[in-house]
Design a protein around this motif. Structure first.
Motif, PDB file in Angstrom:
ATOM      1  N   GLY A  71     -15.247 101.092  -4.611  1.00 16.98           N
ATOM      2  CA  GLY A  71     -14.788 100.666  -3.363  1.00 16.98           C
ATOM      3  C   GLY A  71     -13.316 100.532  -3.046  1.00 16.98           C
ATOM      4  O   GLY A  71     -12.840  99.540  -2.605  1.00 16.98           O
ATOM      5  N   PHE A  72     -12.431 101.672  -3.086  1.00 15.75           N
ATOM      6  CA  PHE A  72     -11.031 101.488  -2.852  1.00 15.75           C
ATOM      7  C   PHE A  72     -10.939 101.021  -1.313  1.00 15.75           C
ATOM      8  O   PHE A  72      -9.883 100.426  -1.020  1.00 15.75           O
ATOM      9  N   ASN A  73     -11.593 101.506  -0.494  1.00 15.76           N
ATOM     10  CA  ASN A  73     -11.348 101.323   1.007  1.00 15.76           C
ATOM     11  C   ASN A  73     -12.699 100.828   1.494  1.00 15.76           C
ATOM     12  O   ASN A  73     -13.629 100.988   0.774  1.00 15.76           O
ATOM     13  N   TRP A  74     -12.895 100.386   2.604  1.00 21.41           N
ATOM     14  CA  TRP A  74     -14.070  99.798   3.209  1.00 21.41           C
ATOM     15  C   TRP A  74     -15.130 100.859   3.302  1.00 21.41           C
ATOM     16  O   TRP A  74     -16.181 100.838   2.601  1.00 21.41           O
ATOM     17  N   ILE A  75     -14.546 102.177   3.924  1.00 23.91           N
ATOM     18  CA  ILE A  75     -15.511 103.244   4.090  1.00 23.91           C
ATOM     19  C   ILE A  75     -16.092 103.756   2.898  1.00 23.91           C
ATOM     20  O   ILE A  75     -17.270 104.386   2.883  1.00 23.91           O
ATOM     21  N   SER A  76     -15.454 103.743   1.649  1.00 29.00           N
ATOM     22  CA  SER A  76     -16.043 104.299   0.402  1.00 29.00           C
ATOM     23  C   SER A  76     -17.325 103.663  -0.054  1.00 29.00           C
ATOM     24  O   SER A  76     -17.824 104.064  -0.976  1.00 29.00           O
ATOM     25  N   SER A  77     -17.470 102.536   0.451  1.00 34.52           N
ATOM     26  CA  SER A  77     -18.755 101.544   0.194  1.00 34.52           C
ATOM     27  C   SER A  77     -18.528 100.383   0.812  1.00 34.52           C
ATOM     28  O   SER A  77     -17.997  99.320   0.121  1.00 34.52           O
ATOM     29  N   PRO A  78     -18.963 100.091   2.304  1.00 33.94           N
ATOM     30  CA  PRO A  78     -18.782  98.940   2.983  1.00 33.94           C
ATOM     31  C   PRO A  78     -19.378  97.726   1.943  1.00 33.94           C
ATOM     32  O   PRO A  78     -18.498  96.772   2.083  1.00 33.94           O
ATOM     33  N   ALA A  79     -20.296  97.802   1.584  1.00 34.95           N
ATOM     34  CA  ALA A  79     -21.032  96.744   0.880  1.00 34.95           C
ATOM     35  C   ALA A  79     -20.067  96.045  -0.294  1.00 34.95           C
ATOM     36  O   ALA A  79     -19.887  95.043  -0.351  1.00 34.95           O
ATOM     37  N   ALA A  80     -19.171  96.750  -0.949  1.00 39.95           N
ATOM     38  CA  ALA A  80     -18.324  96.399  -1.963  1.00 39.95           C
ATOM     39  C   ALA A  80     -17.269  95.678  -1.304  1.00 39.95           C
ATOM     40  O   ALA A  80     -17.027  94.466  -1.938  1.00 39.95           O
ATOM     41  N   THR A  81     -16.669  96.055  -0.440  1.00 42.28           N
ATOM     42  CA  THR A  81     -15.701  95.259   0.366  1.00 42.28           C
ATOM     43  C   THR A  81     -16.201  94.029   0.985  1.00 42.28           C
ATOM     44  O   THR A  81     -15.707  92.923   0.650  1.00 42.28           O
ATOM     45  N   GLU A  82     -17.291  93.982   1.770  1.00 38.35           N
ATOM     46  CA  GLU A  82     -17.875  93.051   2.444  1.00 38.35           C
ATOM     47  C   GLU A  82     -18.406  91.918   1.466  1.00 38.35           C
ATOM     48  O   GLU A  82     -18.203  90.615   1.656  1.00 38.35           O
ATOM     49  N   LEU A  83     -19.141  92.265   0.504  1.00 37.23           N
ATOM     50  CA  LEU A  83     -19.622  91.217  -0.436  1.00 37.23           C
ATOM     51  C   LEU A  83     -18.694  90.401  -1.141  1.00 37.23           C
ATOM     52  O   LEU A  83     -18.770  89.423  -1.404  1.00 37.23           O
ATOM     53  N   GLU A  84     -17.520  91.328  -1.557  1.00 40.69           N
ATOM     54  CA  GLU A  84     -16.219  90.769  -2.218  1.00 40.69           C
ATOM     55  C   GLU A  84     -15.502  89.654  -1.246  1.00 40.69           C
ATOM     56  O   GLU A  84     -15.302  88.609  -1.814  1.00 40.69           O
ATOM     57  N   ASN A 112      -9.161 107.045   7.549  1.00 39.48           N
ATOM     58  CA  ASN A 112     -10.542 107.181   7.942  1.00 39.48           C
ATOM     59  C   ASN A 112     -10.382 106.245   9.433  1.00 39.48           C
ATOM     60  O   ASN A 112      -9.694 105.276   9.394  1.00 39.48           O
ATOM     61  N   SER A 113     -11.320 106.386  10.163  1.00 38.53           N
ATOM     62  CA  SER A 113     -11.377 105.875  11.414  1.00 38.53           C
ATOM     63  C   SER A 113     -11.716 104.299  11.272  1.00 38.53           C
ATOM     64  O   SER A 113     -10.924 103.246  12.002  1.00 38.53           O
ATOM     65  N   ALA A 114     -12.305 103.682  10.548  1.00 37.40           N
ATOM     66  CA  ALA A 114     -12.518 102.284  10.068  1.00 37.40           C
ATOM     67  C   ALA A 114     -11.342 101.753   9.671  1.00 37.40           C
ATOM     68  O   ALA A 114     -11.114 100.684  10.216  1.00 37.40           O
ATOM     69  N   SER A 115     -10.482 102.286   8.746  1.00 30.10           N
ATOM     70  CA  SER A 115      -9.298 101.504   8.379  1.00 30.10           C
ATOM     71  C   SER A 115      -8.319 101.496   9.568  1.00 30.10           C
ATOM     72  O   SER A 115      -7.558 100.597   9.611  1.00 30.10           O
ATOM     73  N   GLU A 116      -8.530 102.732  10.180  1.00 27.95           N
ATOM     74  CA  GLU A 116      -7.193 102.836  11.254  1.00 27.95           C
ATOM     75  C   GLU A 116      -7.611 101.965  12.557  1.00 27.95           C
ATOM     76  O   GLU A 116      -6.762 101.431  13.283  1.00 27.95           O
ATOM     77  N   SER A 117      -8.930 101.677  12.624  1.00 27.85           N
ATOM     78  CA  SER A 117      -9.351 100.560  13.657  1.00 27.85           C
ATOM     79  C   SER A 117      -8.732  99.312  13.547  1.00 27.85           C
ATOM     80  O   SER A 117      -8.940  98.233  14.133  1.00 27.85           O
ATOM     81  N   HIS A 118      -8.423  98.981  12.162  1.00 27.78           N
ATOM     82  CA  HIS A 118      -7.976  97.535  11.612  1.00 27.78           C
ATOM     83  C   HIS A 118      -9.001  96.484  11.813  1.00 27.78           C
ATOM     84  O   HIS A 118      -8.894  95.325  11.885  1.00 27.78           O
ATOM     85  N   SER A 119     -10.421  96.942  11.859  1.00 31.25           N
ATOM     86  CA  SER A 119     -11.488  95.972  11.788  1.00 31.25           C
ATOM     87  C   SER A 119     -12.003  95.884  10.306  1.00 31.25           C
ATOM     88  O   SER A 119     -12.866  94.960  10.423  1.00 31.25           O
ATOM     89  N   VAL A 120     -11.330  96.529   9.194  1.00 31.34           N
ATOM     90  CA  VAL A 120     -11.882  96.454   8.117  1.00 31.34           C
ATOM     91  C   VAL A 120     -10.789  95.939   7.038  1.00 31.34           C
ATOM     92  O   VAL A 120      -9.616  96.347   7.488  1.00 31.34           O
ATOM     93  N   LEU A 121     -11.095  95.597   5.921  1.00 35.92           N
ATOM     94  CA  LEU A 121      -9.779  95.633   5.056  1.00 35.92           C
ATOM     95  C   LEU A 121     -10.099  96.556   3.774  1.00 35.92           C
ATOM     96  O   LEU A 121     -11.300  96.747   3.353  1.00 35.92           O
ATOM     97  N   ASP A 122      -9.075  96.775   3.447  1.00 37.03           N
ATOM     98  CA  ASP A 122      -9.098  98.070   2.236  1.00 37.03           C
ATOM     99  C   ASP A 122      -8.384  97.365   0.882  1.00 37.03           C
ATOM    100  O   ASP A 122      -7.403  97.100   0.963  1.00 37.03           O
TER     101      ASP A 122
END
Lengths: 501, 501
Positions: free
Chosen positions: A113-126, A342-352
């Motif tokens: 899970g290095f960034n959000w898109i590579s496995s959103p659950a890993a980032t969000e659960l953390e 990736n677009s998720a990171s570029e939208s700044h709505s997620v953290l990597d």
């Protein structure tokens, strides 16, 4: 040919995955059942293993049966058994069924899970679980995602210190207006815990002579003295240096000392340093209201870390780091890479999270901590801490409950022994009283060696203010009261032998 | 009260450890059986998980059943499934039964092998297994313990680069006679792999403007050009700077390019830099004689690293680092600590791995790599590499074996597609040919999005020399030929839709 024939090669076949995994579970279950039969500290001699194993890899595959046989015969004798209930060395590394289940899921899913898109659950659960932990510790909302800060899971305190130091350094260099100022930056920490901070400071390029291990003493129970700290800072400023980073410790490694976080915080603010609170060991205890006051003042700090892999029933490894302004960490650690865009990171709505740590790759450690918390619940986690503290108290000075067992008088009540540093958590620092003070080190070293070489327990030592003492870190997952009583009996038995000789 | 009653609290009871662990094994087995049913790339939206989970920890314990239900319902939908046979993104992260068994043993024993005495088997097995790996790669004996060097297991390439960079820095600063020279030190790496080395360089205090990403181009198949490197070095020397560290890469992340290690080695020797070879991805392939020539020249390097957690069937995480003179690493990373003092370390007959890495604490990762090697044997490990390469070749250009399936013509044979960078390992870099070159990026981005959003496969992209392309990294553990054929059909299907629109 048989299994050597490559076309039958299926390294993740679900059926054999299940069968072989269960065989290993049986192996580990058996290990736990027999764990008290092994000498706690390994008795092997340096180089023992190279005599037992071939010096190059096998060409053909080997059976799990053969491998487990070698684990039993060659690896287990070379282990110092951290999960033994008679392990009282260093600080405990709490394994638990829940932690193990979490590790299995993490390893089985094996997502990166290095960034959000590579496995959103890993980032969000953390993000969710570090907030849970933060709330259990009653951290102010300025450290939580639900507030204005945020947290991350690292592998070790050293990583947390390296990353926050780098953030502090880059912030300071920007303020000072040039990288050549790096040689002016000074890092401060208690002399009690110097090695992690010192290593981290050296790693990020702080000049070796610009690390200050603030001397501690019996008079402050080995807590960092704000006066000594201020004096060191003033001297550095006079010499043209720049105070960068102050590490306060809640529960030092050598004797469990607690720095006065509140008072240190006032100093760091005055000098515009980064203030990190290292609660690696004792932070877990602060989930209990009676220990939480030790964290008072944390609301003034920039960052705080603690290791659930020590005392919070979380198998290795897991370190929580919270920051008030994660932005500084990200500024220092982020790197652009086209391949990760990736677009998720570029939208700044997620953290990597890759930008919150040293490495790019990362495991789904949050799953482990999440399961540890849910499977025990705060109530049992607090019970775990309290029962260890209560065993430490018993070891230290609770009176003999069984008058027929005259050996059980415990440290503080025994005229041959003394407590060296007052206990705050579940670490008891004691020594055998020497007849002549100059013999104290030798006597206690001999006693410690005698206990450890018996194989019935394993403790380590510390030195504060020139005094050598024995550390009994109580809190291995499997330790129960009778193990602590047995430890005391063992110490008394070995002490008597030493006196007789 | 029931299970809430603390006196029943036994967090590592062998029987429930076994029962619950086996339930989780069944869960993971089921996950592998159904893995193709999930969309490979998660479709969740940012913040999805906080809507499903409570915002604070439970007070009482929860059942494993409830937790696994949540894993199924809340976590799995948020995963991007790295173990799916249809995962072709980034580089694969190879899980295997053997790797999982090793992780279980590591986690179950849960020893912390920071120094030899804290669990001799952990240190000794690690030394043995890095030598095994080194011999499988035909590394010269100057990198092996059985020769004059030695190796260590890190968690990531970034850690290996940070540690070797710090060693190189400290060695250089000593030679230059003062820490203020840190701002003169320059680090060089291929523009292809800049982000890990750049991050590591920044972390250890190298001035941001002193990092050189050497431009690569189509003419050298994106290998680092010794001429460009030499020019950059000469320019830096003229400017009064000091070349410090050169990283050569065998198998770059973006396109699998291979730097000419032999030629780079000659340059680094001339300028007295530290030369590190990063073979994170492709190093595993070099266990096969046909790929070993890519490492030619490594005998001239100071250090080399590779990640078994990518392509060598080793669950996360595991990075091998070998050094010719481990002494420089230890000089830079060791710290004294009374609490860790012991006679074994002081006899200098053992090594303490805490001085070979960033953190103090460390897991028994060697157990995992040892089991991976033994359970497969070199023969099956080579088979694994070769079958992935053969699938990549098939995807790239092997002719249609079934004339009735007209869609299967594969990239290089299809007039609508082209290979962007020649394939060396199992990474295929291709794109759909645009009618107008300026539309190439948009067209391929749309195609990639269409493929990924189908849920039937997941690939990522790269950009070299201004050309946007799609990366098909073939080599997930479960990928078989028919998955690669399906990937191609999917690409063709989505490409046709794009053309029709």
């Amino acid at each position: 040919m048989g299994s050597f024939f490559p076309s039958s090669f299926a390294p993740l076949d679900p059926q054999s995955f299940s069968d072989e995994s269960k065989a290993v579970i049986d192996f580990i279950e058996e290990y736990y059942r027999n764990i008290e039969k092994y000498p706690v500290q390994s008795r092997v001699q340096p180089g023992y293993l190279s005599e037992k194993l071939p010096d190059s890899a096998p060409y053909g595959p080997e059976s799990l049966e053969d491998i487990l046989k070698d684990v039993s015969e060659s690896i287990l004798p070379g282990l110092t058994h951290w999960q033994s209930p008679n392990f009282f060395a260093y600080f405990q590394a709490n394994a638990s069924t829940a932690g193990f289940l979490g590790e299995m899921l993490c390893s089985g899913l094996n997502v990166v899970g290095f960034n959000w898109i590579s496995s959103p659950a890993a980032t969000e659960l953390e993000s969710i679980v570090v907030d849970w932990m933060g709330k259990m510790l009653k951290l102010p909302s300025s450290f939580l995602f639900s507030g204005t800060g945020g947290g991350v899971l690292h592998g070790s305190t050293c990583e947390a210190v390296v990353c926050t130091l780098a953030a502090a350094r880059d912030k300071a260099l920007e303020r000072l207006g040039g990288d050549e100022n790096i040689t002016k930056l000074v890092v401060y920490a208690s002399g009690q815990t110097h090695f992690t901070v010192q290593k981290a400071a050296k790693l990020i390029g702080i000049t070796k002579s610009n690390f200050r291990a603030i001397t501690t003493s019996f008079s402050t129970k080995f807590a960092q003295s704000p006066e000594n700290l201020r004096a060191a800072i003033e001297e550095d400023i006079k010499a043209g240096l720049v105070p960068l980073y102050l590490c306060g410790t809640v529960g030092t490694t050598s004797c469990g000392a607690v720095d006065p976080i509140n008072e240190l915080a006032n100093i760091y603010r005055e000098y515009k340093m980064w203030f990190h609170v290292d609660a690696a060991y004792a932070g877990s205890a602060c989930t209990c209201p009676e220990f939480r006051p030790y964290l008072d003042g944390v609301e003034l700090a920039d960052s705080i870390s603690l290791n659930p892999h020590k005392w919070f029933l979380t198998n290795m490894d897991c370190c929580c780091l919270w920051l008030k302004q994660p932005k500084f960490l990200v500024d220092s650690l982020s790197t652009d890479s086209e391949i990760l865009r990736n677009s998720a990171s570029e939208s700044h709505s997620v953290l990597d999270y890759k930008d919150w740590q040293i490495a790019l790759s990362r495991q789904f450690k949050a799953l482990k901590l999440w399961i540890v918390i849910r499977k025990h619940g705060l109530t049992n986690l607090m019970y775990h801490i309290r029962s260890d503290v209560s065993m430490a108290k018993r070891f230290e000075h609770i009176k003999d409950t069984n008058p027929t067992q005259s050996l059980i008088a415990m440290v503080a009540k025994d005229h041959d022994f003394e407590i060296v540093v007052p206990r705050k958590f579940a670490l008891v620092c004691f020594r055998m009283k020497p007849e002549i003070e100059s013999k104290g080190t030798e006597l206690n070293r001999e006693l410690l060696n005698a206990v450890n070489s018996s194989g019935r327990a394993f403790m380590t030592h510390g030195v504060v203010g020139g005094t050598f003492y024995i550390r009994a870190a109580i809190g291995a997952t499997l330790t129960e009261e009778h193990h602590v009583d047995d430890l005391w009996k063992l110490i008394k038995e070995k002490a008597q032998n030493l006196f007789l000789n």
